[in-house]
Design a protein around this motif. Structure first.
Motif, PDB file in Angstrom:
ATOM      1  N   UNK A  33       2.037   8.174   0.127  1.00 50.99           N
ATOM      2  CA  UNK A  33       0.725   7.593   0.436  1.00 50.99           C
ATOM      3  C   UNK A  33       0.819   6.292   1.223  1.00 50.99           C
ATOM      4  N   UNK A  34       1.922   6.019   1.863  1.00 49.83           N
ATOM      5  CA  UNK A  34       2.084   4.806   2.666  1.00 49.83           C
ATOM      6  C   UNK A  34       1.794   3.536   1.869  1.00 49.83           C
ATOM      7  N   UNK A  35       2.130   3.537   0.591  1.00 51.08           N
ATOM      8  CA  UNK A  35       1.939   2.346  -0.232  1.00 51.08           C
ATOM      9  C   UNK A  35       0.532   2.154  -0.751  1.00 51.08           C
ATOM     10  N   UNK A  36      -0.343   3.100  -0.536  1.00 46.84           N
ATOM     11  CA  UNK A  36      -1.719   2.995  -1.015  1.00 46.84           C
ATOM     12  C   UNK A  36      -1.976   4.092  -2.042  1.00 46.84           C
ATOM     13  N   UNK A  37      -2.776   3.775  -3.049  1.00 51.67           N
ATOM     14  CA  UNK A  37      -3.126   4.793  -4.035  1.00 51.67           C
ATOM     15  C   UNK A  37      -4.463   5.437  -3.684  1.00 51.67           C
ATOM     16  N   UNK A  38      -5.461   4.599  -3.365  1.00 43.63           N
ATOM     17  CA  UNK A  38      -6.795   5.091  -3.021  1.00 43.63           C
ATOM     18  C   UNK A  38      -6.965   5.201  -1.516  1.00 43.63           C
ATOM     19  N   UNK A  39      -7.790   6.121  -1.094  1.00 39.92           N
ATOM     20  CA  UNK A  39      -8.196   6.213   0.299  1.00 39.92           C
ATOM     21  C   UNK A  39      -8.970   4.941   0.650  1.00 39.92           C
ATOM     22  N   UNK A  40      -9.011   4.592   1.895  1.00 40.68           N
ATOM     23  CA  UNK A  40      -9.762   3.416   2.320  1.00 40.68           C
ATOM     24  C   UNK A  40     -11.265   3.606   2.234  1.00 40.68           C
ATOM     25  N   UNK A  41     -11.721   4.843   2.137  1.00 39.81           N
ATOM     26  CA  UNK A  41     -13.160   5.111   2.094  1.00 39.81           C
ATOM     27  C   UNK A  41     -13.627   5.283   0.649  1.00 39.81           C
ATOM     28  N   UNK A  42     -14.933   5.269   0.473  1.00 42.41           N
ATOM     29  CA  UNK A  42     -15.529   5.515  -0.830  1.00 42.41           C
ATOM     30  C   UNK A  42     -16.962   5.978  -0.611  1.00 42.41           C
ATOM     31  N   UNK A  43     -17.543   6.526  -1.657  1.00 42.84           N
ATOM     32  CA  UNK A  43     -18.948   6.933  -1.625  1.00 42.84           C
ATOM     33  C   UNK A  43     -19.701   6.063  -2.617  1.00 42.84           C
ATOM     34  N   UNK A  44     -20.885   5.606  -2.219  1.00 44.67           N
ATOM     35  CA  UNK A  44     -21.725   4.801  -3.102  1.00 44.67           C
ATOM     36  C   UNK A  44     -23.155   5.303  -3.002  1.00 44.67           C
ATOM     37  N   UNK A  45     -23.757   5.574  -4.140  1.00 40.88           N
ATOM     38  CA  UNK A  45     -25.142   6.031  -4.169  1.00 40.88           C
ATOM     39  C   UNK A  45     -25.917   5.270  -5.221  1.00 40.88           C
ATOM     40  N   UNK A  46     -27.077   4.755  -4.845  1.00 37.46           N
ATOM     41  CA  UNK A  46     -27.896   4.070  -5.840  1.00 37.46           C
ATOM     42  C   UNK A  46     -28.454   5.106  -6.797  1.00 37.46           C
TER      43      UNK A  46
ATOM     44  N   UNK B 120     -10.795  -1.029  -6.686  1.00 35.76           N
ATOM     45  CA  UNK B 120      -9.749  -0.196  -6.099  1.00 35.76           C
ATOM     46  C   UNK B 120      -8.412  -0.919  -6.031  1.00 35.76           C
ATOM     47  N   UNK B 121      -8.417  -2.175  -5.632  1.00 32.45           N
ATOM     48  CA  UNK B 121      -7.138  -2.878  -5.470  1.00 32.45           C
ATOM     49  C   UNK B 121      -6.468  -3.148  -6.818  1.00 32.45           C
ATOM     50  N   UNK B 122      -7.222  -3.588  -7.806  1.00 31.74           N
ATOM     51  CA  UNK B 122      -6.629  -3.884  -9.108  1.00 31.74           C
ATOM     52  C   UNK B 122      -6.151  -2.600  -9.785  1.00 31.74           C
ATOM     53  N   UNK B 123      -6.984  -1.552  -9.777  1.00 34.86           N
ATOM     54  CA  UNK B 123      -6.563  -0.300 -10.418  1.00 34.86           C
ATOM     55  C   UNK B 123      -5.356   0.305  -9.694  1.00 34.86           C
ATOM     56  N   UNK B 124      -5.337   0.218  -8.379  1.00 32.03           N
ATOM     57  CA  UNK B 124      -4.202   0.740  -7.614  1.00 32.03           C
ATOM     58  C   UNK B 124      -2.914   0.013  -7.994  1.00 32.03           C
ATOM     59  N   UNK B 125      -2.994  -1.289  -8.058  1.00 34.88           N
ATOM     60  CA  UNK B 125      -1.808  -2.096  -8.392  1.00 34.88           C
ATOM     61  C   UNK B 125      -1.256  -1.705  -9.765  1.00 34.88           C
ATOM     62  N   UNK B 126      -2.121  -1.625 -10.774  1.00 31.96           N
ATOM     63  CA  UNK B 126      -1.667  -1.278 -12.123  1.00 31.96           C
ATOM     64  C   UNK B 126      -1.184   0.167 -12.223  1.00 31.96           C
ATOM     65  N   UNK B 127      -1.933   1.095 -11.648  1.00 30.76           N
ATOM     66  CA  UNK B 127      -1.545   2.497 -11.752  1.00 30.76           C
ATOM     67  C   UNK B 127      -0.222   2.769 -11.037  1.00 30.76           C
ATOM     68  N   UNK B 128      -0.043   2.151  -9.867  1.00 33.15           N
ATOM     69  CA  UNK B 128       1.210   2.342  -9.131  1.00 33.15           C
ATOM     70  C   UNK B 128       2.388   1.746  -9.907  1.00 33.15           C
ATOM     71  N   UNK B 129       2.155   0.616 -10.571  1.00 33.88           N
ATOM     72  CA  UNK B 129       3.221  -0.034 -11.339  1.00 33.88           C
ATOM     73  C   UNK B 129       3.542   0.753 -12.611  1.00 33.88           C
TER      74      UNK B 129
ATOM     75  N   UNK C  26       5.102   8.085  -6.882  1.00 34.79           N
ATOM     76  CA  UNK C  26       6.047   8.230  -5.771  1.00 34.79           C
ATOM     77  C   UNK C  26       6.200   9.672  -5.300  1.00 34.79           C
ATOM     78  N   UNK C  27       5.854  10.630  -6.158  1.00 34.11           N
ATOM     79  CA  UNK C  27       5.934  12.044  -5.759  1.00 34.11           C
ATOM     80  C   UNK C  27       4.834  12.418  -4.764  1.00 34.11           C
ATOM     81  N   UNK C  28       3.850  11.532  -4.590  1.00 34.48           N
ATOM     82  CA  UNK C  28       2.730  11.780  -3.681  1.00 34.48           C
ATOM     83  C   UNK C  28       2.764  10.731  -2.575  1.00 34.48           C
TER      84      UNK C  28
END
Length: 139
Positions: A106-119, A86-95, A102-104
Motif C-alpha cells: 500500500x505504499x506506506x498508507x493504510x487508508x485510501x486518500x478519498x472518503x465518503x461523507x453524508x449528512x 484516518x491518520x491516527x487509526x492508520x498509524x496504530x493499526x499499521x504498528x 505488510x501482506x497488502x
C-alpha cells in the motif's frame, strides 16, 4: 425555568449554539485491499472512540472498508476530523498489525486518500424546505 422543548440527549448546546450534527463516513483501504480483520475492526473502533472533538456513535465494516456514524460539533471542520481519524487509526493499526498489513502492498498508507461523507439525521430535505417556505414574512 424548564426548557420549552423536550430535550433530546443527542441535541447538544454550547455557549451560543444548539446543534445536532451527525455524519456517515466511509473509509476505504488503500487500493481496496481486503486488509481488515475482525480484531483490526475492533481495535480501530477503540482508537476512533478516543477524543477527536467528536463522538463515534457506531462503526462497522468489511475487509476493505469501514462505515462510521459520528456526532460532531459545529466548530469541528469535517475534513480535519476525517484526516485525524484516518491518520491516527492508520498509524496504530499499521504498528499493531504490522505482519498482516505488510501482506497488502500500500505504499506506506493504510487508508485510501478519498472518503465518503453524508449528512444524516434530522428531518428530510422536503420537510425542511416546506418548513422554511411556510415561515411568515414580516409585513
Amino acid at each position: 425555568m424548564p426548557p420549552r422543548w423536550n430535550q433530546n440527549p443527542d441535541v447538544r448546546s454550547g455557549r451560543h449554539v444548539i446543534y445536532h450534527l451527525h455524519v456517515h463516513l466511509v473509509f476505504v483501504t488503500k487500493s481496496r485491499h481486503r486488509a481488515l480483520t475482525h480484531p483490526m475492526l475492533t481495535r480501530g473502533e477503540e482508537i476512533m472512540r478516543e477524543d477527536f472533538e467528536a463522538e463515534l456513535k457506531q462503526l462497522n465494516g468489511e475487509e476493505g472498508h469501514v462505515h462510521l456514524l459520528v456526532h460532531y460539533a459545529p466548530k469541528v471542520q469535517l475534513s480535519t476530523l476525517v484526516n485525524s481519524l484516518k491518520s491516527v487509526s492508520s498509524r496504530y493499526l499499521r504498528k499493531e498489525y504490522d505482519a498482516h498489513v505488510r501482506r497488502h502492498p500500500s505504499d506506506g498508507h493504510f487508508w485510501s486518500g478519498s472518503y465518503s461523507a453524508g449528512s444524516c439525521g434530522g428531518a428530510p430535505l422536503t420537510a425542511v424546505r416546506q418548513y422554511i417556505e411556510n415561515q411568515q414574512h414580516p409585513s
